[in-house]
Enzyme design. Structure first.
Site, PDB file in Angstrom:
ATOM      1  N   ASP A 507       0.849  -1.189   0.000  1.00  0.00           N
ATOM      2  CA  ASP A 507       0.000   0.000   0.000  1.00  0.00           C
ATOM      3  C   ASP A 507       0.887   1.242   0.000  1.00  0.00           C
ATOM      4  OD1 ASP A 507       1.050   0.169   2.517  1.00  0.00           O
ATOM      5  OD2 ASP A 507      -0.848  -0.011   3.585  1.00  0.00           O
ATOM      6  N   ASP A 509       1.658   3.449   2.335  1.00  0.00           N
ATOM      7  CA  ASP A 509       2.639   3.538   3.424  1.00  0.00           C
ATOM      8  C   ASP A 509       3.821   2.613   3.179  1.00  0.00           C
ATOM      9  OD1 ASP A 509       1.442   5.475   4.880  1.00  0.00           O
ATOM     10  OD2 ASP A 509       0.453   4.111   6.305  1.00  0.00           O
TER      11      ASP A 509
END
Ligand code: 0RA
Length: 647
Positions: A507, A509
């Site tokens: 993702d 992050d």
């Protein structure tokens, strides 16, 4: 008259043709030998190889504009406004010059002696290699008021050089379609092509390069032309960092051994951004020109500081690392007969170039410092601060070493080490988060796989000085686990693993953390990347299950394909179909993590190359400043850049 009747007449011609066929056969048999690989990287090299010929023509002073177009079918056209490849019959080879260029290996240099050849491509192998590896290719030449054309398939001509009649202008146009029998990847990446073309425009002051991507519904076109040359390049690379002096230092020097062009600018950051080129090739591995450059920088700044009483103690000196802190610099050298050495053939070997660069930089940098006293003072002051921080860090490190020795424990507590000790057999996974770290520890093969979990966001090394970097727990754990040390103390032979695999969530992050880690390795352990020891794991995005059938999808397209297959085309809503989206590694149980991401038999890992690391780094330097907006945009676009990693 057909080609056949020519062949009958001329034994010399026939011998030439046999040579050509043998040459082409060799290229098609071992394409990797000529273009490095047949994956995305080799595919892109085809374009660079063709563009290089046009660049040579520009360097000779005859070409002002190069246009590259990627067509809807991933075929490519390269157009230039140079003199056009000669079409007259070559005196000894008995074929038109253009045909010779298209079929004879290394034909490039045959026409033109006094030029800086090997301007680009992986090995400067020539356009004949592109021809051999293309399903079809067409070359058009405008010369002397006429248009000529010749066509090929897999390197073999399907027409002679045809005179198509009167035409205006002059130049060369090459269209080619890479051969799917050769390449495992056939889709061009706009970002990859455009960043190299932009770089070439910076390196060739005033040359206009256009790239057009015709594939999207809304075609994209960009034009690069930089009257400032390397000075523009340096400003571009510096990005949003606050400069110490307004305009980059810049000079050009012609010496018998080499032509030298250099631009530099200091900023308030702590990193060094040096990029060096020889005949337009990025010399990632350095070489004699870099040795000369570094010696001159260190010496001239020390001399200036001493002469102007800026050093406090009599024995105070500035090290190379000190004078390069916060420096963005591009050096471009042109050499008649470059010798490229090193693992990736990106290290200049010519010994005579060292002295030429050193002398030129000594002379010109001294002039710059004398003419810009304010900048000079700021540069010396910054170098002094770097020297003092480095000194403090060294003392702290010595202390820490002693402490470690006393306690006997050297490796970080969070490291789950492997049992084998031969580094060539072992690998370490650097895993985002303790929960994924736990699954990885349970799922791994402990004989050769070590796991080091790290906390979410590590320190942003871009914005910290060395003493701070080294006091960060996550970073210290990585350094001790890997075992090589960093920067000037780096020792490849001390690496405890030959694979360092970064495993983060799939993702935004995760992408951010991966970039932070890559930046750290690029800044502090560059040789680890150069040695090919850094990898990126690719965890699946989805688990698709129906009854006892279970599959993992690593992309959106794959997910759709699997669903289609499992449901006989019914799709998402089919009964009994279960699609799970993995938001993080932590959602996989140890067995799943092993099967999908860690088992060497089934996993995919991307090897990080210097190019991918450098682009991560430059994206990073550009966007991790104080501006929030570019950072947000970066994070949104990041998935795209990660796909570029294998190029
Ligand atoms: C050798 C001689 C001449 C032109 C070129 C090479 C040439 C090659 C390429 C490849 C792509 N674009 C190119 N443009 C030019 C010209 C010699 C003359 O006209 O006197």
């Amino acid at each position: 008259m057909t080609d056949k009747s020519i062949e009958m007449k001329s034994g010399e011609y026939m011998a030439g043709q046999i040579q050509v066929l043998k040459g082409l056969e060799a290229v098609r048999k071992r394409p990797g030998m000529y273009i490095g690989s047949t994956s995305a990287r080799g595919l892109h090299h085809l374009v660079y190889e063709v563009v290089d010929n046009s660049i040579d023509e520009a360097m000779a002073g005859f070409c002002t504009h190069i246009e590259v177009a990627v067509h809807a079918d991933d075929s490519v056209t390269v157009i230039d406004d140079g003199r056009g490849i000669p079409v007259d019959i070559h005196p000894t080879e008995k074929v038109p010059g253009v045909e010779l260029a298209m079929t004879a290996l290394h034909a490039g240099g045959k026409f033109d002696k006094n030029s800086y050849k090997v301007s680009g491509g992986l090995h400067g192998v020539g356009v004949s290699v592109v021809n051999a590896l293309s399903e079809s290719l067409e070359v058009e030449v405008r010369r002397d008021g006429r248009l000529y054309r010749q066509q090929y398939e897999k390197g073999i001509k399907t027409t002679g050089v045809e005179n198509l009649g009167e035409a205006e202008g002059r130049g060369t146009r090459v269209w080619f379609k890479p051969d799917p029998e050769i390449f495992t990847e056939l889709v061009y990446k706009f970002e990859t092509l455009s960043s190299r073309l932009r770089e070439l425009a910076f390196l060739n002051k005033g040359l206009k390069i256009t790239i057009r991507d015709e594939r999207p519904d809304d075609p994209v076109e960009e034009t690069y032309v930089y009257e400032g040359g390397l000075a523009s390049f340096v400003e571009y690379l510096r990005g949003p960092r606050q400069p110490l002096h307004e305009k980059p230092g810049y000079f050009e020097a012609k010496r018998p051994e080499a032509e030298i062009e250099l631009a530099f600018q200091y900023d308030e950051g702590f990193s060094e951004n040096t990029h060096t080129f020889v005949n337009n090739i990025n010399t990632h591995e350095g070489g004699t020109h870099v040795t000369g450059l570094k010696a001159a920088l260190t010496r001239t700044i020390n001399d200036y500081a001493r002469k102007n009483n800026l050093l406090k103690k009599a024995d105070e000196t500035l090290s190379g690392d000190d004078v390069r802190e916060g420096l963005t610099l591009v050096l471009s050298v042109r050499v008649m007969e470059p010798q490229f050495e090193g693992q990736t053939k990106t290290k200049l070997g010519n010994s005579e170039v060292r002295g030429a660069v050193e002398a030129a930089v000594n002379e010109q940098l001294a002039i710059f410092l004398d003419e810009h006293p304010k900048a000079a003072r700021a540069i010396v002051e910054k170098s002094l601060q770097a020297a003092r921080a480095r000194d403090a860090a060294r003392k702290a490190r010595d202390l820490a070493r002693k402490k470690n020795a006393l306690e006997g424990g050297v490796l970080p507590g969070k490291l789950a080490d492997c049992s084998l000790s031969d580094p060539s057999m072992t690998e370490i996974y650097i895993v985002e988060g303790d929960s994924a770290g736990g699954s990885a520890k349970q799922g791994r093969d402990r004989s050769y796989q070590a796991i080091l979990p790290i906390k979410g966001k590590i320190l942003n090394v871009e914005r910290a000085r060395i003493d701070k970097v080294l006091s960060n727990t996550e970073i210290r754990a990585m350094i001790t686990a890997i075992g090589t040390g960093i920067k000037d103390d780096f020792e490849l032979d001390s690496a405890r693993y030959h694979k360092v695999i970064i495993m983060t969530d799939a993702d935004v992050d995760g992408a951010h953390i991966r970039t932070l880690l890559l930046t750290f390795f690029f800044r502090q352990m560059r040789e680890l990347i150069e040695a090919g020891y850094i990898y990126i794991a690719q965890p699946p995005l989805y688990r698709v299950q129906k009854g006892r059938d279970e599959h993992y999808a690593y992309s959106e397209a794959q997910r759709q394909e699997i669903i289609k297959r499992l449901t006989n085309g019914k799709g998402e809503d089919a009964r009994g179909l279960n699609v799970q989206r993995y938001k993080g590694l932590g959602e996989m149980n140890p067995d799943q993590l092993w099967k999908t991401t860690m088992d060497p038999e089934t996993r995919t890992v991307f090897q990080v190359t210097m190019e991918s690391a450098a682009s991560a780094d430059s994206i990073f330097a550009r966007l991790m400043g104080d501006d929030v907006e570019p950072r947000r945009q970066f994070i949104e676009k990041n998935a795209k850049y990660v796909k570029n990693l294998d190029v």
